[in-house]
Design a protein around this motif. Structure first.
Motif, PDB file in Angstrom:
ATOM      1  N   SER A 269    -122.655  12.746  47.157  1.00  0.00           N
ATOM      2  CA  SER A 269    -122.008  12.420  49.037  1.00  0.00           C
ATOM      3  C   SER A 269    -120.625  13.649  49.074  1.00  0.00           C
ATOM      4  O   SER A 269    -119.827  12.982  48.357  1.00  0.00           O
ATOM      5  CB  SER A 269    -121.987  11.376  49.008  1.00  0.00           C
ATOM      6  OG  SER A 269    -122.817  10.117  48.833  1.00  0.00           O
TER       7      SER A 269
ATOM      8  N   ASP B  17    -127.903   9.063  39.111  1.00  0.00           N
ATOM      9  CA  ASP B  17    -127.861  10.325  39.920  1.00  0.00           C
ATOM     10  C   ASP B  17    -127.491  10.113  41.294  1.00  0.00           C
ATOM     11  O   ASP B  17    -128.043  10.268  42.440  1.00  0.00           O
ATOM     12  CB  ASP B  17    -129.814  10.277  40.176  1.00  0.00           C
ATOM     13  CG  ASP B  17    -130.637   8.918  40.504  1.00  0.00           C
ATOM     14  OD1 ASP B  17    -129.265   7.852  41.380  1.00  0.00           O
ATOM     15  OD2 ASP B  17    -131.445   8.623  41.162  1.00  0.00           O
ATOM     16  N   GLU B  18    -126.087   9.562  41.101  1.00  0.00           N
ATOM     17  CA  GLU B  18    -125.133   9.576  42.700  1.00  0.00           C
ATOM     18  C   GLU B  18    -123.773   9.617  42.458  1.00  0.00           C
ATOM     19  O   GLU B  18    -123.604   9.064  41.811  1.00  0.00           O
ATOM     20  CB  GLU B  18    -125.745   8.831  43.663  1.00  0.00           C
ATOM     21  CG  GLU B  18    -124.961   8.975  44.497  1.00  0.00           C
ATOM     22  CD  GLU B  18    -125.241   7.672  45.814  1.00  0.00           C
ATOM     23  OE1 GLU B  18    -124.966   7.886  46.830  1.00  0.00           O
ATOM     24  OE2 GLU B  18    -126.175   7.192  45.669  1.00  0.00           O
TER      25      GLU B  18
ATOM     26  N   GLY C 183    -129.602  21.627  50.911  1.00  0.00           N
ATOM     27  CA  GLY C 183    -128.566  21.252  51.890  1.00  0.00           C
ATOM     28  C   GLY C 183    -129.020  21.307  53.332  1.00  0.00           C
ATOM     29  O   GLY C 183    -129.872  22.862  53.277  1.00  0.00           O
TER      30      GLY C 183
ATOM     31  N   SER D 145    -119.810  21.182  44.713  1.00  0.00           N
ATOM     32  CA  SER D 145    -121.313  19.479  44.456  1.00  0.00           C
ATOM     33  C   SER D 145    -121.351  20.766  43.087  1.00  0.00           C
ATOM     34  O   SER D 145    -121.891  19.637  42.144  1.00  0.00           O
ATOM     35  CB  SER D 145    -121.436  20.320  45.304  1.00  0.00           C
ATOM     36  OG  SER D 145    -121.065  19.531  46.553  1.00  0.00           O
TER      37      SER D 145
ATOM     38  N   ARG E 240    -127.953  13.394  43.785  1.00  0.00           N
ATOM     39  CA  ARG E 240    -127.305  12.505  45.102  1.00  0.00           C
ATOM     40  C   ARG E 240    -126.143  13.461  45.211  1.00  0.00           C
ATOM     41  O   ARG E 240    -125.573  12.804  44.164  1.00  0.00           O
ATOM     42  CB  ARG E 240    -128.087  11.941  45.618  1.00  0.00           C
ATOM     43  CG  ARG E 240    -127.662  11.751  46.822  1.00  0.00           C
ATOM     44  CD  ARG E 240    -128.281   9.733  47.854  1.00  0.00           C
ATOM     45  NE  ARG E 240    -127.763  10.093  48.570  1.00  0.00           N
ATOM     46  CZ  ARG E 240    -128.625  10.062  49.812  1.00  0.00           C
ATOM     47  NH1 ARG E 240    -129.275  10.721  50.158  1.00  0.00           N
ATOM     48  NH2 ARG E 240    -127.845   9.554  51.222  1.00  0.00           N
TER      49      ARG E 240
ATOM     50  N   VAL F 208    -124.632  14.863  52.368  1.00  0.00           N
ATOM     51  CA  VAL F 208    -125.096  15.345  51.162  1.00  0.00           C
ATOM     52  C   VAL F 208    -126.014  15.877  50.648  1.00  0.00           C
ATOM     53  O   VAL F 208    -126.709  17.318  51.420  1.00  0.00           O
ATOM     54  CB  VAL F 208    -126.207  13.971  51.379  1.00  0.00           C
ATOM     55  CG1 VAL F 208    -126.967  13.874  49.706  1.00  0.00           C
ATOM     56  CG2 VAL F 208    -125.521  12.616  51.563  1.00  0.00           C
TER      57      VAL F 208
ATOM     58  N   ARG G  30    -130.787  16.154  37.616  1.00  0.00           N
ATOM     59  CA  ARG G  30    -130.827  15.733  39.643  1.00  0.00           C
ATOM     60  C   ARG G  30    -130.054  15.056  39.492  1.00  0.00           C
ATOM     61  O   ARG G  30    -130.095  13.590  40.057  1.00  0.00           O
ATOM     62  CB  ARG G  30    -131.851  15.804  39.547  1.00  0.00           C
ATOM     63  CG  ARG G  30    -132.964  16.015  40.712  1.00  0.00           C
ATOM     64  CD  ARG G  30    -133.997  16.152  41.264  1.00  0.00           C
ATOM     65  NE  ARG G  30    -134.564  16.047  41.592  1.00  0.00           N
ATOM     66  CZ  ARG G  30    -135.829  16.304  42.288  1.00  0.00           C
ATOM     67  NH1 ARG G  30    -136.543  17.315  41.927  1.00  0.00           N
ATOM     68  NH2 ARG G  30    -135.609  16.875  43.872  1.00  0.00           N
TER      69      ARG G  30
ATOM     70  N   ARG H  69    -132.686  26.572  49.636  1.00  0.00           N
ATOM     71  CA  ARG H  69    -132.532  25.441  48.904  1.00  0.00           C
ATOM     72  C   ARG H  69    -131.491  26.462  48.059  1.00  0.00           C
ATOM     73  O   ARG H  69    -132.624  28.183  48.457  1.00  0.00           O
ATOM     74  CB  ARG H  69    -133.319  25.231  47.953  1.00  0.00           C
ATOM     75  CG  ARG H  69    -133.481  25.107  46.277  1.00  0.00           C
ATOM     76  CD  ARG H  69    -134.864  24.317  45.550  1.00  0.00           C
ATOM     77  NE  ARG H  69    -135.091  23.278  46.055  1.00  0.00           N
ATOM     78  CZ  ARG H  69    -135.892  23.323  47.410  1.00  0.00           C
ATOM     79  NH1 ARG H  69    -137.481  23.659  46.737  1.00  0.00           N
ATOM     80  NH2 ARG H  69    -135.875  21.913  47.717  1.00  0.00           N
TER      81      ARG H  69
ATOM     82  N   ASP I  78    -129.716  20.042  41.476  1.00  0.00           N
ATOM     83  CA  ASP I  78    -130.757  20.285  40.578  1.00  0.00           C
ATOM     84  C   ASP I  78    -130.782  21.389  39.271  1.00  0.00           C
ATOM     85  O   ASP I  78    -130.826  22.073  39.404  1.00  0.00           O
ATOM     86  CB  ASP I  78    -131.908  20.229  40.823  1.00  0.00           C
ATOM     87  CG  ASP I  78    -133.078  19.964  40.285  1.00  0.00           C
ATOM     88  OD1 ASP I  78    -132.443  19.277  38.640  1.00  0.00           O
ATOM     89  OD2 ASP I  78    -134.559  20.056  40.061  1.00  0.00           O
TER      90      ASP I  78
ATOM     91  N   GLU J  81    -128.030  18.183  47.438  1.00  0.00           N
ATOM     92  CA  GLU J  81    -128.911  17.730  46.047  1.00  0.00           C
ATOM     93  C   GLU J  81    -129.095  18.811  45.876  1.00  0.00           C
ATOM     94  O   GLU J  81    -128.744  20.181  45.268  1.00  0.00           O
ATOM     95  CB  GLU J  81    -130.524  17.318  46.951  1.00  0.00           C
ATOM     96  CG  GLU J  81    -130.812  16.188  47.352  1.00  0.00           C
ATOM     97  CD  GLU J  81    -130.615  14.455  47.240  1.00  0.00           C
ATOM     98  OE1 GLU J  81    -131.050  14.935  45.397  1.00  0.00           O
ATOM     99  OE2 GLU J  81    -130.667  13.903  47.909  1.00  0.00           O
TER     100      GLU J  81
END
Length: 275
Positions: A244, A203-204, A263, A224, A242, A249, A240, A123, A253, A251
């Motif tokens: 793709s 959230d995606e 990741g 991203s 996800r 993937v 926050r 992270r 935040d 994440e």
């Protein structure tokens, strides 16, 4: 016929090949020498047919007030102040080397905190997003949430400039044409990364990427982060999310202290570049 001269002739550079979700890098450990490669050498190494091949190159240097300093290059030899997935890859390497659970990495953008996220994940806090037009930078005083460009994109800075479009289906975008057309838009004096985003839920998102100075990539950490910041500012998602990408993937935040990205990373092989 005159033989093309190798810009790295006479060099012997140990390197690591790493990737984050297929976003691949050459990493040079320059902590003992403090040396940086010439842009022509970077471009020669980036060639996927005659060189090593990579999306970006990262150099690890001794750090002041940080565990190390990172310098990033695009595949065309130009310098970038930020590269999220490369930062995670280098952080993983240094965490494993030191046995630490957290460290700080200085970049031309900011000093970034990195930590072991468990389960093989890494992270990194990419720092607060840049939202004012002068610092991104843009060429004019424009509302960064609604650029006057067909498609109504959002401008964001993550240590590098971004232009984010929201579309119904990312698969329908001809990124080979769309990417370079917008990378060189006159509103961006330093060129820009280009993202196309499909919102799946609050959230995606699904993301496709054209990176400045490189082209289409399977993933990008800073892209991203910029995509999530843009989506959250538009009220299309929460903070926050996800993300793709073609390579997997991430994440993202967006917290009060910055945009955190989590990741996987991979250390593929070690080699020596001999020019």
């Amino acid at each position: 016929m005159e033989q093309q001269q190798n810009p790295g002739q006479g060099l012997s550079l140990p390197f690591m090949k790493m990737h984050g979700l297929g976003n691949d890098f050459v990493v040079l450990d320059g902590r003992s020498t403090g040396e940086l490669p010439a842009p022509a050498v970077v471009a020669a190494m980036a060639d996927r047919h005659f060189g090593v091949g990579f999306d970006q190159l990262a150099v690890i240097l001794p750090g002041e007030n940080a565990d190390a300093r990172l310098v990033f290059y695009n595949a065309d030899g130009s310098v970038s102040a930020a590269c999220g997935n490369a930062t995670r890859c280098v952080a993983r390497y240094l965490l494993d080397e030191s046995g630490a659970s957290a460290l700080r990495l200085a970049t031309d953008h900011a000093v970034l905190a990195a930590e072991d996220a468990g389960n093989g994940l890494t992270r990194v806090n990419m720092g607060p997003p840049v939202l004012d037009w002068q610092s991104i930078p843009l060429a004019a005083d424009i509302d960064t949430l609604h650029l006057p460009i067909d498609g109504d994109p959002v401008a964001t800075g993550m240590g590098n400039p971004h232009m984010t479009f929201f579309v119904e289906d990312v698969a329908t975008v001809d990124l080979e044409r769309f990417g370079p057309e917008h990378e060189h838009h006159p509103l961006y004096p330093q060129r820009t990364n280009v993202e196309v985003v499909q919102v799946v839920s609050p959230d995606e998102i699904i993301l496709r990427i054209w990176e400045r100075g490189t082209g289409i990539t399977l993933a990008s950490g800073s892209c991203s982060c910029a995509a999530v910041v843009a989506a959250a500012r538009r009220g299309l998602t929460g903070r926050r999310v996800r993300v793709s990408v073609p390579g997997g993937v991430l994440e993202i935040d967006w917290r009060e202290d910055g945009v955190w990205m989590t990741g996987p990373t991979a250390h593929v092989f070690d080699g020596v570049w001999r020019g």
